[in-house]
Design an enzyme around this catalytic site. Structure first.
Site, PDB file in Angstrom:
ATOM      1  N   ASN A  79       0.817  -1.198   0.000  1.00 47.64           N
ATOM      2  CA  ASN A  79       0.000   0.000   0.000  1.00 47.64           C
ATOM      3  C   ASN A  79       0.865   1.270   0.000  1.00 47.64           C
ATOM      4  O   ASN A  79       2.091   1.201  -0.030  1.00 47.64           O
ATOM      5  CB  ASN A  79      -0.950  -0.042   1.212  1.00 47.64           C
ATOM      6  CG  ASN A  79      -2.284   0.620   0.930  1.00 47.64           C
ATOM      7  OD1 ASN A  79      -2.351   1.652   0.281  1.00 47.64           O
ATOM      8  ND2 ASN A  79      -3.341   0.026   1.445  1.00 47.64           N
ATOM      9  N   HIS A 109      22.382  -0.093  13.594  1.00 41.48           N
ATOM     10  CA  HIS A 109      23.590   0.682  13.869  1.00 41.48           C
ATOM     11  C   HIS A 109      24.131   0.317  15.238  1.00 41.48           C
ATOM     12  O   HIS A 109      23.371  -0.068  16.132  1.00 41.48           O
ATOM     13  CB  HIS A 109      23.267   2.186  13.803  1.00 41.48           C
ATOM     14  CG  HIS A 109      22.651   2.589  12.508  1.00 41.48           C
ATOM     15  ND1 HIS A 109      23.385   2.827  11.370  1.00 41.48           N
ATOM     16  CD2 HIS A 109      21.350   2.749  12.155  1.00 41.48           C
ATOM     17  CE1 HIS A 109      22.566   3.137  10.382  1.00 41.48           C
ATOM     18  NE2 HIS A 109      21.318   3.096  10.831  1.00 41.48           N
ATOM     19  N   GLY A 136      -1.316  -1.124   8.622  1.00 41.39           N
ATOM     20  CA  GLY A 136      -0.748   0.184   8.321  1.00 41.39           C
ATOM     21  C   GLY A 136       0.115   0.715   9.456  1.00 41.39           C
ATOM     22  O   GLY A 136      -0.224   0.583  10.629  1.00 41.39           O
ATOM     23  N   THR A 159       9.277  -6.613  17.363  1.00 38.59           N
ATOM     24  CA  THR A 159      10.605  -6.722  17.960  1.00 38.59           C
ATOM     25  C   THR A 159      11.039  -8.168  18.165  1.00 38.59           C
ATOM     26  O   THR A 159      12.134  -8.411  18.663  1.00 38.59           O
ATOM     27  CB  THR A 159      10.631  -6.010  19.329  1.00 38.59           C
ATOM     28  OG1 THR A 159       9.664  -6.635  20.185  1.00 38.59           O
ATOM     29  CG2 THR A 159      10.313  -4.528  19.181  1.00 38.59           C
TER      30      THR A 159
END
Length: 170
Positions: A79, A109, A136, A159
């Protein structure tokens, strides 16, 4: 070994390397051509970056880092305003729905500021199974695998790995 080769091999790499910056710029320009005038003809500017793709619908606003590590199956819908940071592979199975503003991040990082300051990066692949629905605004973090038939809630920050048939609402 070049920084691009290091990135492809899953090793630590320097994200501010000139070659990598030029590759990201080329991907950004390809996405911009499609996003400015979305059509099947202009979609080819994006899909030719991909490592592989089946049948895919991509709405405008799509962005990727390189495109070269994106693998898309059949009947995939992406989308509006999605971002795929593909410093490592992103594998998307068949019959996957990705909601507006979803982001897939393979790059990460170091936690040490001095290493970040000189461009050190590392990346881990993302795997999305078949028949997955990503709501979304969801964010998929580096190294995550999502099993078949899973549902990721809108605005979730994923996570941890999501099991087959699991509903993830965090």
């Amino acid at each position: 070994m070049t920084e691009f080769e290091k990135m492809l091999n899953g090793e630590n790499f320097n994200g501010i390397d000139t070659d990598l910056r030029l590759r990201r710029e080329a991907a950004r320009l390809a996405c911009a051509k499609f996003n400015a005038h979305p059509s099947k003809g202009n979609l080819r500017h994006v899909t030719r970056l991909f490592s592989e793709f089946g049948s895919v619908v991509i709405e405008p606003g799509f962005q990727c880092d390189y495109g070269s590590q994106i693998h898309i199956g059949e009947r995939v819908y992406i989308n509006f305003q999605c971002v795929f940071l593909d410093s490592a592979a992103i594998h998307i199975g068949n019959d996957v729905l990705i909601g507006p503003g979803a982001h897939l991040y393979t790059v990460d990082h170091p936690r040490e500021a001095d290493l970040r300051a000189v461009g050190h990066c590392f990346a881990r692949p993302i795997h999305i199974g078949n028949n997955v629905w990503i709501g979304g605004g969801a964010k998929i973090l580096p190294g995550i695998s999502i099993g078949d038939n899973a549902i990721i809630a809108a605005n979730a920050i994923v996570t941890r790995n999501v099991e087959t048939n699991e509903r993830y609402f965090k």
